[in-house]
Design a protein around this motif. Structure first.
Motif, PDB file in Angstrom:
ATOM      1  N   VAL A 184       0.843  -1.201   0.000  1.00 31.14           N
ATOM      2  CA  VAL A 184       0.000   0.000   0.000  1.00 31.14           C
ATOM      3  C   VAL A 184       0.877   1.249   0.000  1.00 31.14           C
ATOM      4  CG1 VAL A 184      -1.622   1.359   1.360  1.00 31.14           C
ATOM      5  CG2 VAL A 184      -1.996  -1.090   1.062  1.00 31.14           C
ATOM      6  N   VAL A 185       1.895   1.268   0.857  1.00 31.59           N
ATOM      7  CA  VAL A 185       2.788   2.434   0.926  1.00 31.59           C
ATOM      8  C   VAL A 185       3.527   2.617  -0.395  1.00 31.59           C
ATOM      9  CG1 VAL A 185       4.811   3.412   2.072  1.00 31.59           C
ATOM     10  CG2 VAL A 185       3.077   2.204   3.413  1.00 31.59           C
ATOM     11  N   ILE A 186       4.111   1.539  -0.900  1.00 26.54           N
ATOM     12  CA  ILE A 186       4.879   1.617  -2.151  1.00 26.54           C
ATOM     13  C   ILE A 186       3.988   2.040  -3.309  1.00 26.54           C
ATOM     14  CG2 ILE A 186       6.141   0.236  -3.849  1.00 26.54           C
ATOM     15  CD1 ILE A 186       7.147  -1.457  -1.440  1.00 26.54           C
ATOM     16  N   GLY A 187       2.827   1.417  -3.416  1.00 30.65           N
ATOM     17  CA  GLY A 187       1.917   1.744  -4.508  1.00 30.65           C
ATOM     18  C   GLY A 187       1.400   3.162  -4.444  1.00 30.65           C
ATOM     19  N   THR A 188       1.154   3.663  -3.232  1.00 29.81           N
ATOM     20  CA  THR A 188       0.681   5.040  -3.076  1.00 29.81           C
ATOM     21  C   THR A 188       1.747   6.034  -3.510  1.00 29.81           C
ATOM     22  OG1 THR A 188      -0.766   4.389  -1.244  1.00 29.81           O
ATOM     23  CG2 THR A 188      -0.190   6.725  -1.430  1.00 29.81           C
ATOM     24  N   VAL A 189       2.991   5.783  -3.120  1.00 34.25           N
ATOM     25  CA  VAL A 189       4.092   6.663  -3.534  1.00 34.25           C
ATOM     26  C   VAL A 189       4.252   6.652  -5.052  1.00 34.25           C
ATOM     27  CG1 VAL A 189       6.591   7.009  -3.428  1.00 34.25           C
ATOM     28  CG2 VAL A 189       5.319   6.458  -1.353  1.00 34.25           C
ATOM     29  N   ILE A 190       4.168   5.478  -5.652  1.00 31.43           N
ATOM     30  CA  ILE A 190       4.300   5.371  -7.108  1.00 31.43           C
ATOM     31  C   ILE A 190       3.173   6.128  -7.808  1.00 31.43           C
ATOM     32  CG2 ILE A 190       4.132   3.753  -9.054  1.00 31.43           C
ATOM     33  CD1 ILE A 190       5.637   1.737  -7.286  1.00 31.43           C
ATOM     34  N   THR A 191       1.952   5.989  -7.305  1.00 28.26           N
ATOM     35  CA  THR A 191       0.815   6.687  -7.915  1.00 28.26           C
ATOM     36  C   THR A 191       0.951   8.192  -7.760  1.00 28.26           C
ATOM     37  OG1 THR A 191      -0.552   4.789  -7.282  1.00 28.26           O
ATOM     38  CG2 THR A 191      -1.693   6.746  -8.073  1.00 28.26           C
ATOM     39  N   ALA A 192       1.440   8.635  -6.609  1.00 31.52           N
ATOM     40  CA  ALA A 192       1.657  10.070  -6.409  1.00 31.52           C
ATOM     41  C   ALA A 192       2.668  10.604  -7.402  1.00 31.52           C
ATOM     42  CB  ALA A 192       2.125  10.337  -4.980  1.00 31.52           C
ATOM     43  N   GLY A 193       3.683   9.809  -7.704  1.00 35.19           N
ATOM     44  CA  GLY A 193       4.729  10.267  -8.606  1.00 35.19           C
ATOM     45  C   GLY A 193       4.373  10.197 -10.079  1.00 35.19           C
ATOM     46  N   LEU A 194       3.799   9.085 -10.502  1.00 37.48           N
ATOM     47  CA  LEU A 194       3.567   8.856 -11.931  1.00 37.48           C
ATOM     48  C   LEU A 194       2.115   8.555 -12.279  1.00 37.48           C
ATOM     49  CD1 LEU A 194       6.742   6.739 -12.793  1.00 37.48           C
ATOM     50  CD2 LEU A 194       6.234   9.060 -13.554  1.00 37.48           C
ATOM     51  N   GLY A 195       1.219   8.719 -11.339  1.00 38.94           N
ATOM     52  CA  GLY A 195      -0.187   8.516 -11.632  1.00 38.94           C
ATOM     53  C   GLY A 195      -0.529   7.049 -11.853  1.00 38.94           C
ATOM     54  N   MET A 253       3.730  -1.312 -12.047  1.00 36.55           N
ATOM     55  CA  MET A 253       4.005  -2.137 -10.872  1.00 36.55           C
ATOM     56  C   MET A 253       2.991  -3.260 -10.738  1.00 36.55           C
ATOM     57  SD  MET A 253       5.924  -2.885  -8.346  1.00 36.55           S
ATOM     58  CE  MET A 253       7.057  -1.511  -8.113  1.00 36.55           C
ATOM     59  N   ILE A 254       1.731  -2.986 -11.063  1.00 37.06           N
ATOM     60  CA  ILE A 254       0.711  -4.041 -11.012  1.00 37.06           C
ATOM     61  C   ILE A 254       1.053  -5.145 -12.000  1.00 37.06           C
ATOM     62  CG2 ILE A 254      -1.705  -4.571 -11.495  1.00 37.06           C
ATOM     63  CD1 ILE A 254      -2.423  -1.820 -10.397  1.00 37.06           C
ATOM     64  N   ALA A 255       1.536  -4.763 -13.173  1.00 37.76           N
ATOM     65  CA  ALA A 255       1.930  -5.766 -14.175  1.00 37.76           C
ATOM     66  C   ALA A 255       3.011  -6.683 -13.609  1.00 37.76           C
ATOM     67  CB  ALA A 255       2.424  -5.072 -15.440  1.00 37.76           C
ATOM     68  N   PHE A 256       3.982  -6.104 -12.918  1.00 41.68           N
ATOM     69  CA  PHE A 256       5.019  -6.929 -12.296  1.00 41.68           C
ATOM     70  C   PHE A 256       4.423  -7.861 -11.250  1.00 41.68           C
ATOM     71  CE2 PHE A 256       7.576  -6.956  -8.285  1.00 41.68           C
ATOM     72  CZ  PHE A 256       8.355  -8.053  -8.611  1.00 41.68           C
ATOM     73  N   TRP A 270       9.589  -4.529  -0.285  1.00 39.73           N
ATOM     74  CA  TRP A 270      10.553  -3.427  -0.267  1.00 39.73           C
ATOM     75  C   TRP A 270      11.779  -3.727  -1.118  1.00 39.73           C
ATOM     76  CZ3 TRP A 270       9.193   1.196   0.960  1.00 39.73           C
ATOM     77  CH2 TRP A 270       8.137   1.392   1.856  1.00 39.73           C
ATOM     78  N   ALA A 271      12.181  -4.996  -1.180  1.00 40.27           N
ATOM     79  CA  ALA A 271      13.340  -5.350  -2.001  1.00 40.27           C
ATOM     80  C   ALA A 271      13.085  -5.063  -3.471  1.00 40.27           C
ATOM     81  CB  ALA A 271      13.689  -6.823  -1.800  1.00 40.27           C
ATOM     82  N   ASN A 272      11.870  -5.338  -3.927  1.00 41.48           N
ATOM     83  CA  ASN A 272      11.541  -5.138  -5.337  1.00 41.48           C
ATOM     84  C   ASN A 272      10.870  -3.803  -5.622  1.00 41.48           C
ATOM     85  OD1 ASN A 272      12.359  -7.732  -6.597  1.00 41.48           O
ATOM     86  ND2 ASN A 272      10.826  -8.613  -5.226  1.00 41.48           N
ATOM     87  N   GLY A 273      10.265  -3.181  -4.612  1.00 39.31           N
ATOM     88  CA  GLY A 273       9.509  -1.959  -4.852  1.00 39.31           C
ATOM     89  C   GLY A 273      10.076  -0.698  -4.246  1.00 39.31           C
TER      90      GLY A 273
END
Length: 448
Positions: A243-254, A261-264, A298-301
């Motif tokens: 949740v934390v990683i995905g939220t940061v990614i969405t904030a940065g790149l929408g 990341m979901i594809a991975f 965290w290792a991958n994200g």
């Protein structure tokens, strides 16, 4: 481990040498480099003859030379050469190396207390001492070198650079590894401060788009994590981390960035469960029935999340480079996961990439034709998702996929050596893997 008098003396010297960073205010970069070279020669040839062997650790006596004492000035030299026009950055990282790392050892060993969840050999007391003492030293040395008033150490401009770099270096210092802190802390700190200083962190407070994307990302990622948990693809700690990683990614790149990341995650989950019975019989299957935990997340994200956020905080064309680096980091994670899982289940001939010697499936650093093809497919799927959603062009997607494949192969090379030397665990290796893939992608883009 209790703090011995010998270790206390060694660490006090380690901290005290940081006072030489004050000279960076007056020295040109060639003079600073000469100072570092002189310090190395002194530590190598003169210090042992002046009783410096008393500062050596037990393994230094066995090796015949003090690796940490020699690495210290070499790391400072590397910082000076890499950041020669920004000596305040050198001073800041030097402060983290000297005061942060030194006080982490002194306080951590003297106080003890609760252990870190990612490294039971170190505790929260040492970690917090690194952050507090190292952060203050880095801020003060920065403004001193810039010839600013010392009160400017508390200015938003300094803090927005020093705080994230300090936290990252504290994390690096606390990671379980046999690599010397005098190498890892300045290496990561130098790269981090060069990147963070480019970011316009005022966007956090003045750009409503970032806040809206973060809120949307939080809602979506909570839902995705809940579904993944119900599908037994991730455990509770892994879900919270996602949740934390995905939220940061969405904030940065929408949402397009999140889709990468979901594809991975989808591809990685599928190949982890692919042939699971065969892998379980061989004793090389992912634990917990293939459910990923917080370490995996965290290792991958972790690296991709930082790169995605940086893409929102820098102007073009740097933003595109960070976007490409983000996608390549995810593609590398996908390629590594696919090559590993496919190879363990279906690899007919598995061999070490460094020696071509046949080894059992699941051996660190081992590759197979089937696994490599699976890794190539996984990396290019991630790259294709990014291109189809407009993050970059299709030709760039080819470079992202290639970087993902090369990054996963590089991990096989590094992994073989890292396991033999005990440098780092698999999670740290995976994080390094994503960083290598990101760097390769940027290099490929710049060369084309």
């Amino acid at each position: 481990m209790a703090l011995t008098s010998g270790e206390l003396k060694r660490k006090l010297v380690h901290v005290g040498v940081g006072a030489f960073a004050l000279l960076l205010r007056y020295l040109t970069w060639p003079e600073a480099a000469a100072m570092a070279v002189g310090a190395f020669l002194f530590n190598w040839q003169v210090l042992p003859r002046l009783g410096g062997r008393a500062l050596w650790r037990e393994n230094d006596h066995g090796a015949g030379y003090p690796i940490g004492i020699l690495l210290y000035p070499l790391s400072v030299l590397a910082l000076v050469l890499a950041l020669r026009e920004e000596r305040w950055m050198v001073a800041a990282v030097w402060g983290l190396l000297a005061v942060g790392d030194g006080m982490a050892s002194i306080v951590g060993q003297a106080v003890g207390g609760p252990r870190l969840p990612w490294n039971p050999r170190k505790g929260w007391a040492g970690f917090l001492a690194f952050v507090a003492c190292g952060g203050v030293a880095a801020a003060l040395l920065s403004v001193w070198t810039l010839e600013m008033p010392l009160r400017a150490a508390a200015s938003p401009w300094i803090l927005t650079v020093v705080v994230p770099v300090t936290l990252l270096c504290a994390l690096v210092e606390s990671v379980p590894t046999t690599l010397d802190d005098n190498l890892t802390v300045p290496l990561v700190g130098g790269v981090a401060i060069a990147l963070v200083s480019r970011a316009d962190l005022t966007i956090f407070f003045g750009d409503p788009t970032l806040a809206r994307r973060a809120a949307l990302g939080l809602a979506i990622n909570v839902g995705i994590a809940a579904l993944a948990y119900l599908a037994h693809s991730i455990d509770v700690a892994g879900a919270l981390s996602a949740v934390v990683i995905g939220t940061v990614i969405t904030a940065g790149l929408g949402l397009p960035g999140l889709a990468v990341m979901i594809a991975f995650f989808v591809v990685g989950t599928a190949v982890t469960k692919l042939g699971y019975r065969v892998k379980a019989q061989r004793g090389i299957a992912q634990e917990k029935g293939g459910a990923r935990g917080w370490r995996n997340a965290w290792a991958n994200g972790g690296v991709p999340a930082v790169l995605a956020l940086m893409a929102a905080l820098v102007p073009e064309p740097q933003a595109l480079l960070f976007t490409v680096a983000y996608a390549a980091a995810v593609a590398t994670a996908a390629a590594d996961t696919c090559s590993s899982e496919v190879g363990k289940a279906y690899g007919r001939r598995t061999f070490l990439i460094t020696t071509l010697r046949p080894v059992p499936p699941g051996t660190e650093g081992a590759v197979s034709l089937e696994g490599t093809l699976g890794g190539m497919l996984g990396g290019f799927i991630v790259a294709a998702v990014g291109a189809s959603l407009g993050l970059f062009s299709w030709p760039v997607a080819g470079l992202v996929g290639l970087a993902g494949l090369l990054g996963s192969l590089a991990e096989s090379v590094v992994g073989t050596v890292a396991e033999r030397e005990g440098w780092m665990g698999n999670d740290a290796l995976n994080a390094l893997n994503t960083a290598m893939g990101a760097g390769l992608a940027v290099l490929l883009v710049r060369l084309t």
